[in-house]
Design a protein around this motif. Sequence first.
Motif, PDB file in Angstrom:
ATOM      1  N   GLY A  19       0.925  -1.181   0.107  1.00 26.13           N
ATOM      2  CA  GLY A  19      -0.041  -0.076   0.056  1.00 26.13           C
ATOM      3  C   GLY A  19       0.728   1.227   0.105  1.00 26.13           C
ATOM      4  N   VAL A  20       1.755   1.352  -0.781  1.00 23.33           N
ATOM      5  CA  VAL A  20       2.686   2.624  -0.859  1.00 23.33           C
ATOM      6  C   VAL A  20       2.005   3.505  -1.779  1.00 23.33           C
ATOM      7  N   PRO A  21       1.432   4.636  -1.500  1.00 22.92           N
ATOM      8  CA  PRO A  21       0.786   5.339  -2.437  1.00 22.92           C
ATOM      9  C   PRO A  21       1.327   6.141  -3.584  1.00 22.92           C
ATOM     10  N   ILE A  22       2.768   6.343  -3.313  1.00 20.74           N
ATOM     11  CA  ILE A  22       3.505   7.116  -4.254  1.00 20.74           C
ATOM     12  C   ILE A  22       4.850   6.289  -4.799  1.00 20.74           C
ATOM     13  N   CYS A  23       4.965   5.874  -6.048  1.00 21.82           N
ATOM     14  CA  CYS A  23       6.306   5.675  -6.338  1.00 21.82           C
ATOM     15  C   CYS A  23       6.981   6.508  -7.325  1.00 21.82           C
ATOM     16  N   ILE A  24       8.187   6.678  -6.871  1.00 20.36           N
ATOM     17  CA  ILE A  24       8.979   7.802  -7.669  1.00 20.36           C
ATOM     18  C   ILE A  24      10.029   7.270  -8.679  1.00 20.36           C
ATOM     19  N   THR A  25       9.814   7.434  -9.815  1.00 22.45           N
ATOM     20  CA  THR A  25      10.885   6.647 -10.718  1.00 22.45           C
ATOM     21  C   THR A  25      11.871   7.852 -11.264  1.00 22.45           C
ATOM     22  N   LEU A  54       5.952  10.270 -11.333  1.00 21.59           N
ATOM     23  CA  LEU A  54       5.340   9.583 -10.029  1.00 21.59           C
ATOM     24  C   LEU A  54       4.166   8.846 -10.245  1.00 21.59           C
ATOM     25  N   ARG A  55       3.767   7.630  -9.594  1.00 17.94           N
ATOM     26  CA  ARG A  55       2.731   6.687  -9.803  1.00 17.94           C
ATOM     27  C   ARG A  55       1.882   6.512  -8.664  1.00 17.94           C
ATOM     28  N   ASP A  56       0.664   6.527  -9.173  1.00 21.28           N
ATOM     29  CA  ASP A  56      -0.607   6.483  -8.184  1.00 21.28           C
ATOM     30  C   ASP A  56      -0.606   5.097  -7.923  1.00 21.28           C
ATOM     31  N   LEU A  57      -0.931   4.829  -6.707  1.00 19.03           N
ATOM     32  CA  LEU A  57      -1.360   3.625  -6.016  1.00 19.03           C
ATOM     33  C   LEU A  57      -2.834   2.947  -6.829  1.00 19.03           C
ATOM     34  N   ASP A  58      -3.585   3.908  -6.580  1.00 16.03           N
ATOM     35  CA  ASP A  58      -5.034   3.382  -6.946  1.00 16.03           C
ATOM     36  C   ASP A  58      -5.344   3.377  -8.463  1.00 16.03           C
ATOM     37  N   THR A  59      -4.771   4.218  -9.136  1.00 15.52           N
ATOM     38  CA  THR A  59      -4.964   4.159 -10.596  1.00 15.52           C
ATOM     39  C   THR A  59      -4.044   3.847 -11.377  1.00 15.52           C
ATOM     40  N   TRP A  60      -2.559   3.667 -10.753  1.00 12.90           N
ATOM     41  CA  TRP A  60      -1.629   3.282 -11.829  1.00 12.90           C
ATOM     42  C   TRP A  60      -1.476   4.457 -12.665  1.00 12.90           C
ATOM     43  N   SER A  61      -1.878   5.605 -12.789  1.00 13.85           N
ATOM     44  CA  SER A  61      -1.652   6.816 -13.693  1.00 13.85           C
ATOM     45  C   SER A  61      -0.296   7.201 -13.005  1.00 13.85           C
ATOM     46  N   GLN A  62       0.283   7.962 -14.038  1.00 13.48           N
ATOM     47  CA  GLN A  62       1.530   8.600 -14.008  1.00 13.48           C
ATOM     48  C   GLN A  62       1.416  10.149 -14.222  1.00 13.48           C
ATOM     49  N   ILE A  63       2.395  10.779 -13.234  1.00 14.07           N
ATOM     50  CA  ILE A  63       2.640  12.172 -13.579  1.00 14.07           C
ATOM     51  C   ILE A  63       4.002  12.531 -13.441  1.00 14.07           C
ATOM     52  N   ARG A  64       4.451  13.754 -14.156  1.00 19.42           N
ATOM     53  CA  ARG A  64       6.034  14.141 -14.022  1.00 19.42           C
ATOM     54  C   ARG A  64       5.844  15.400 -13.584  1.00 19.42           C
ATOM     55  N   MET A  65       6.862  15.529 -12.552  1.00 24.11           N
ATOM     56  CA  MET A  65       6.931  16.807 -11.685  1.00 24.11           C
ATOM     57  C   MET A  65       8.488  16.900 -11.424  1.00 24.11           C
ATOM     58  N   LYS A  66       8.823  18.263 -10.867  1.00 26.74           N
ATOM     59  CA  LYS A  66      10.206  18.530 -10.496  1.00 26.74           C
ATOM     60  C   LYS A  66      10.613  17.995  -9.208  1.00 26.74           C
ATOM     61  N   ILE A  67      11.890  17.629  -9.093  1.00 22.45           N
ATOM     62  CA  ILE A  67      12.304  17.006  -8.058  1.00 22.45           C
ATOM     63  C   ILE A  67      12.279  18.033  -6.692  1.00 22.45           C
ATOM     64  N   THR A  68      12.563  19.282  -7.086  1.00 27.62           N
ATOM     65  CA  THR A  68      12.614  20.390  -6.120  1.00 27.62           C
ATOM     66  C   THR A  68      11.070  20.512  -5.336  1.00 27.62           C
ATOM     67  N   ASP A  69      10.045  20.080  -6.224  1.00 30.74           N
ATOM     68  CA  ASP A  69       8.802  20.368  -5.657  1.00 30.74           C
ATOM     69  C   ASP A  69       8.472  19.103  -4.744  1.00 30.74           C
ATOM     70  N   LEU A  70       9.175  18.028  -4.946  1.00 32.54           N
ATOM     71  CA  LEU A  70       8.736  16.679  -4.160  1.00 32.54           C
ATOM     72  C   LEU A  70       8.348  16.932  -2.752  1.00 32.54           C
ATOM     73  N   PRO A  71       9.331  17.355  -1.827  1.00 33.35           N
ATOM     74  CA  PRO A  71       8.669  17.147  -0.520  1.00 33.35           C
ATOM     75  C   PRO A  71       7.707  17.871  -0.282  1.00 33.35           C
ATOM     76  N   GLU A  72       7.486  19.173  -0.558  1.00 31.15           N
ATOM     77  CA  GLU A  72       6.243  19.819  -0.155  1.00 31.15           C
ATOM     78  C   GLU A  72       4.868  19.348  -0.938  1.00 31.15           C
ATOM     79  N   LYS A  73       5.050  18.868  -2.225  1.00 30.54           N
ATOM     80  CA  LYS A  73       3.870  18.358  -2.828  1.00 30.54           C
ATOM     81  C   LYS A  73       3.365  17.126  -2.181  1.00 30.54           C
TER      82      LYS A  73
END
Length: 584
Positions: free
Chosen positions: A523-529, A542-561
Amino acid sequence: MDLYDRISELSKRRGIFFPSFEIYGGLGGFYDYGPIGATLKRNIENKWMKIFVLKEGMVEIESTMILPSVVFEASGHIAHFTDILTKCTACNETYRTDHVIKEAGVEIREGLKAEELDKVIRKKDVQCPKCGGELEKSSPFNLMFKVEIGPYWRSITGYGRPEAAQAQFVDFKRVYSSERERLPLGIAQVGRCLRNEIAPRKGPIRLREFTIIDYEIFFDPDDSSYSRIELLEDQKLRILTSKEQTSGTNRIKEVTVKEALKKGLIGNEIQAYFLALAVRFMKELGVPPEKQRLREQLPEEKAHYSKQTFDQEVWLERWGWTEISGSAYRTNYDVSRHMTYSGKDLRVFKAFDKPKKVRKIIQKPNRELIQEDFGEETKMIIKLLSKSDPQVVKQNFEERGVYELPGPTSLKLYPKHVDFEIIETEATGKYFIPHVIEPSFGVDRVFYSILEYAYTEKGGRVILRIPRDIAPIKALVFPLVNKDGIPELAEKVYNLIIEKDIVARYDGSGSIGKRYARADEIGVPICITIDYDSLKDNTVTLRDLDTWSQIRMKITDLPEKLHRYIKGKKEFNDLGTPYNKNST
RNA sequence: GCGGCCGUGGUCUAACCUGGUUUAGGACAAAGGCCUUCCAAGCCUUUAAUCCGGGUUCAAAUCCCGGCGGCCGCACCA
């Protein structure tokens, strides 16, 4: 394999829960939590604390697990937590002695001792209901674990607590004053409890050592209003009243909190509010409201001091409706018992706006009649009586025709023994024993229920859809391949987020698909590749546990988001831009 | 406690009825390596099990007895 078997299998394999001391064969009623389970359980407890205590402005305490026997004499556990058992000498069937006697149609009063019950058996010639054989001598079996405190030559007897609750009553005055004498005051405690169950079954549902959350909400019986009721008054409750159960129709009434109070299904605003909160709590943990119900306990299953008790039940595949929490209106029973046993005044004082004339009941023991009936015990009786609230004594006479004196003697007084007088006096306020609503949760059962509703299978794979705020591991970090500087960047990302207190792990073994599969199982909600593009533009997938859908985001935004996402303040698709590299 | 069913690597299981061809087989998982540009891919290597004790027998995972443990039902669940 049914759902329970599949969850057990997963739990053993992935460190969620498993039988204790397995290498020595295990033992019924004892389970351990593994690395994933232990964190998940603590997250559940913390969430409960946040919702029921922090947001309600209430408090928690932590007390001992071992208490001296006097506490349990006062609480009634010594008397009522004991089953007196007998066995058939012919067929070896075990019975509760009082049950066999009642089954044979003989009326007996509650609380008889083993010898007294055996006397009845001999007198009325009660036999084994199954084979007619002779019944063995009865012996008491107490469901509490007994311990000797101190060395044997001067030890005193204590017990492992069978619930976390007694400390709230025992410590009430202290906490009440340190919290500056406010009511209603809720005092919560999450803690381990012990019950020496005769035959525990049902895996983690019935344990000998378990975690309970007991919540005692003290209030003025003349004012059971709760200011925050407005927040939940339109919430729907599914109530199974005791009437519906006795009539056998078992229809669930679906009403709002407001309606339940208006129709008198729930007698008290505080109880209604926390029942609604309990339903919402389980819903947030993934158990849909239609898989929950509030079952009102039948008069015969309710403790004698309880005005109204509800069981919050959750539908489990193997065991059907299963109690995960209870909500009991315990009146002033516990506090008043501890008053008489400790001799301390645990009443609270509440000033009136201005002094008013009040009529007060005082009691006058009828010395002569008491002397006649009890002889030399008279002195003790009068002393015990003086510690009893006249109102309570009178009420007992009126409702039950008898008043049982507190203490181990259980002597009974009848109306003739006490006279009452009503006097007029001026009062600046009133003293009263607070009443208590007690919601209590079996954490292990809540834990297991969550697993049942989180467990899903998709294409032969297991996905544990644990709500993200309680997920034990929030993120896994993967290097897409183990070369070309990608693992190095992935480790940097991993360090970045654990530095910001996000519970994460690094996984570089096997194929990427295998790692996703492993993540799903716990049950890990977020996988980061981290991939080749990450090296160029500092973005990750980033991959979502529930939907397996993926999005792309900046490394620097990771902690806060990530923080915002875990707290449920952001949806997955809003974390970054859509990404579709994985379509096969 | 009673009755029924059951106990083989980390997990699921085969062999048990009908004792010997078993050096206890398989699948998945795990560890190491090769490979690998996003969902349990492939190849090589490795680790790893008959719940415990007794009996019958030339021989026991297999049959018998006892114990321990589990599940289901009964009882119990203040």
